[in-house]
Design an enzyme around this catalytic site. Structure first.
Site, PDB file in Angstrom:
ATOM      1  N   GLU A  43     -17.826  25.050  34.847  1.00  0.00           N
ATOM      2  CA  GLU A  43     -17.429  26.680  36.103  1.00  0.00           C
ATOM      3  C   GLU A  43     -17.035  26.268  37.756  1.00  0.00           C
ATOM      4  O   GLU A  43     -17.633  25.748  38.245  1.00  0.00           O
ATOM      5  CB  GLU A  43     -18.608  27.219  36.437  1.00  0.00           C
ATOM      6  N   LYS A  45     -16.820  27.368  40.940  1.00  0.00           N
ATOM      7  CA  LYS A  45     -17.512  27.949  41.500  1.00  0.00           C
ATOM      8  C   LYS A  45     -17.694  27.970  43.272  1.00  0.00           C
ATOM      9  O   LYS A  45     -18.414  26.841  43.767  1.00  0.00           O
ATOM     10  CB  LYS A  45     -19.012  28.013  41.080  1.00  0.00           C
ATOM     11  N   LYS A 104     -15.880  35.250  35.584  1.00  0.00           N
ATOM     12  CA  LYS A 104     -17.214  35.532  35.831  1.00  0.00           C
ATOM     13  C   LYS A 104     -17.251  36.453  37.309  1.00  0.00           C
ATOM     14  O   LYS A 104     -17.026  36.780  38.031  1.00  0.00           O
ATOM     15  CB  LYS A 104     -17.672  34.146  36.520  1.00  0.00           C
ATOM     16  N   GLU A 149     -24.329  38.789  29.499  1.00  0.00           N
ATOM     17  CA  GLU A 149     -25.348  37.366  29.589  1.00  0.00           C
ATOM     18  C   GLU A 149     -26.886  38.004  29.485  1.00  0.00           C
ATOM     19  O   GLU A 149     -27.207  38.825  29.553  1.00  0.00           O
ATOM     20  CB  GLU A 149     -25.203  37.504  30.383  1.00  0.00           C
ATOM     21  N   ASN A 170     -28.835  32.994  29.868  1.00  0.00           N
ATOM     22  CA  ASN A 170     -29.302  32.386  31.300  1.00  0.00           C
ATOM     23  C   ASN A 170     -30.187  32.010  31.609  1.00  0.00           C
ATOM     24  O   ASN A 170     -31.749  32.469  31.661  1.00  0.00           O
ATOM     25  CB  ASN A 170     -28.798  33.536  32.409  1.00  0.00           C
ATOM     26  N   GLU A 200     -26.804  28.936  29.697  1.00  0.00           N
ATOM     27  CA  GLU A 200     -26.202  29.281  30.863  1.00  0.00           C
ATOM     28  C   GLU A 200     -26.814  28.681  32.097  1.00  0.00           C
ATOM     29  O   GLU A 200     -28.288  28.786  32.086  1.00  0.00           O
ATOM     30  CB  GLU A 200     -25.566  30.557  31.396  1.00  0.00           C
ATOM     31  N   SER A 201     -26.859  27.950  33.034  1.00  0.00           N
ATOM     32  CA  SER A 201     -27.923  27.601  34.382  1.00  0.00           C
ATOM     33  C   SER A 201     -28.774  26.484  34.464  1.00  0.00           C
ATOM     34  O   SER A 201     -29.323  26.452  33.054  1.00  0.00           O
ATOM     35  CB  SER A 201     -27.894  28.902  35.296  1.00  0.00           C
TER      36      SER A 201
HETATM   37  O1  LIG Z   1     -25.485  30.558  41.352  1.00  0.00           O
HETATM   38  C1  LIG Z   1     -26.342  31.294  41.780  1.00  0.00           C
HETATM   39  O2  LIG Z   1     -26.904  30.578  43.030  1.00  0.00           O
HETATM   40  C2  LIG Z   1     -26.342  32.590  41.639  1.00  0.00           C
HETATM   41  C3  LIG Z   1     -27.009  33.538  42.081  1.00  0.00           C
HETATM   42  C4  LIG Z   1     -27.458  35.160  41.581  1.00  0.00           C
HETATM   43  C5  LIG Z   1     -26.521  35.558  41.295  1.00  0.00           C
HETATM   44  C6  LIG Z   1     -26.018  34.447  40.104  1.00  0.00           C
HETATM   45  C7  LIG Z   1     -25.864  33.381  40.425  1.00  0.00           C
HETATM   46  N1  LIG Z   1     -25.318  31.982  39.687  1.00  0.00           N
HETATM   47  C8  LIG Z   1     -24.323  32.702  38.502  1.00  0.00           C
HETATM   48  C9  LIG Z   1     -24.623  31.866  37.762  1.00  0.00           C
HETATM   49  O3  LIG Z   1     -24.343  32.440  36.228  1.00  0.00           O
HETATM   50  C10 LIG Z   1     -24.141  30.983  37.421  1.00  0.00           C
HETATM   51  O4  LIG Z   1     -23.262  30.410  38.361  1.00  0.00           O
HETATM   52  C11 LIG Z   1     -23.502  30.145  36.173  1.00  0.00           C
HETATM   53  O5  LIG Z   1     -24.213  29.595  35.779  1.00  0.00           O
HETATM   54  C12 LIG Z   1     -23.929  28.119  36.609  1.00  0.00           C
HETATM   55  O6  LIG Z   1     -24.934  28.000  36.877  1.00  0.00           O
HETATM   56  P1  LIG Z   1     -25.963  26.465  37.828  1.00  0.00           P
HETATM   57  O7  LIG Z   1     -24.311  24.945  36.569  1.00  0.00           O
HETATM   58  O8  LIG Z   1     -26.758  26.591  38.051  1.00  0.00           O
HETATM   59  O9  LIG Z   1     -24.830  26.941  38.686  1.00  0.00           O
END
Ligand SMILES: O=C(O)c1ccccc1NCC(=O)[C@H](O)[C@H](O)COP(=O)(O)O
Length: 242
Positions: A43, A45, A104, A149, A170, A200-201
């Protein structure tokens, strides 16, 4: 979360309906598996409500480094106010790479699908509610592959009822912004085999990758752990963690 959604409600759609010739995400996942790598959606980001600072590098260079590190697909934030993204970045990235690209964003209305072309588009069950099924259909009509999602059992049921064939679970609770990898472990057994499952995440280490794969994830979406430092090395560490 309220300010993200308020901003999303106000964002306009595109000037004209888009028609996309999408790069197949399921084919890209199969090719990665055949190559012995872990399918990772890396991602782009630049920042987020839970990240310190902003990454100012050219997003196209970041994206190319992710692909060089073995990423199967890219996720590009287009939300400008809280994530530092833009539709322009997505277009530039999609022109510069040959892997599928996920848009996204926090899409709430059909016309917002027309803001930019991508291969996959994110629809968040929690935020679109009863509009999920028509939005899935509207996305497919334009050629997009919708990635729906979910975070709860109810949202997963709604996603499957809406005909989703690519589902992202997520680990981040978008209400509390807490991350728990147990979310995928709990919900993955309820995802049918013919649905492509994306975890995810909150995935940071090779051990996290193995944990999500053992839970049944076909692919993993990773932002922070790749954006923090050398993105090519970070991507490679995760794509090779078998
Ligand atoms: O990533 C955030 O802080 C966030 C806050 C509020 C709403 C959505 C958010 N993120 C969206 C995502 O789904 C993540 O960017 C994505 O899954 C990647 O997650 P990570 O690997 O933990 O950065």
């Amino acid at each position: 979360m309220r300010s993200i959604l308020d901003a999303a409600r106000e964002r306009p759609g595109g000037d004209a309906r888009v028609s996309v010739e999408a790069r197949s995400f399921p084919d890209a996942v199969s090719a990665t598996e055949a190559d012995g790598r872990v399918p990772i959606i890396a991602e782009v980001k630049p920042t987020s409500p839970t990240t310190d600072g902003v990454r100012e590098d050219d997003p196209v260079e970041l994206a190319q480094e992710m692909v060089a590190g073995g990423a199967t697909a890219l996720s590009v934030l287009t939300e400008p106010e809280h994530f530092g993204g833009s539709t322009e970045s997505l277009s530039r990235i999609r022109e510069a790479v040959d892997v599928p690209v996920l848009r996204k964003d926090f899409i709430l209305r059909e016309e917002q699908l027309d803001a930019v072309e991508s291969d996959l588009v994110l629809l968040i069950a929690r935020f679109v509610g009863d509009d999920l099924e028509p939005l899935v259909a509207a996305a497919r009509d334009r050629g997009f592959q919708p990635l729906v999602e979910v975070h709860t059992r109810e949202e997963l049921t709604a996603a499957l009822a809406a005909g989703a064939d690519i589902v992202g679970i997520n680990n981040r609770d978008l209400g509390k912004l807490e991350v728990d990898l147990g979310t995928v472990e709990t919900l993955a057994p309820e995802v049918p085999d013919d649905v492509l499952l994306v975890a995810e995440s909150g995935i940071h280490t090779p051990a996290d990758v193995r944990r999500m794969r053992e839970a049944g994830a076909d692919a993993l979406l990773v932002g922070t752990a790749i954006m923090d430092g050398n993105v090519r090395q970070n991507t490679r560490r995760l794509t090779t963690s078998t």
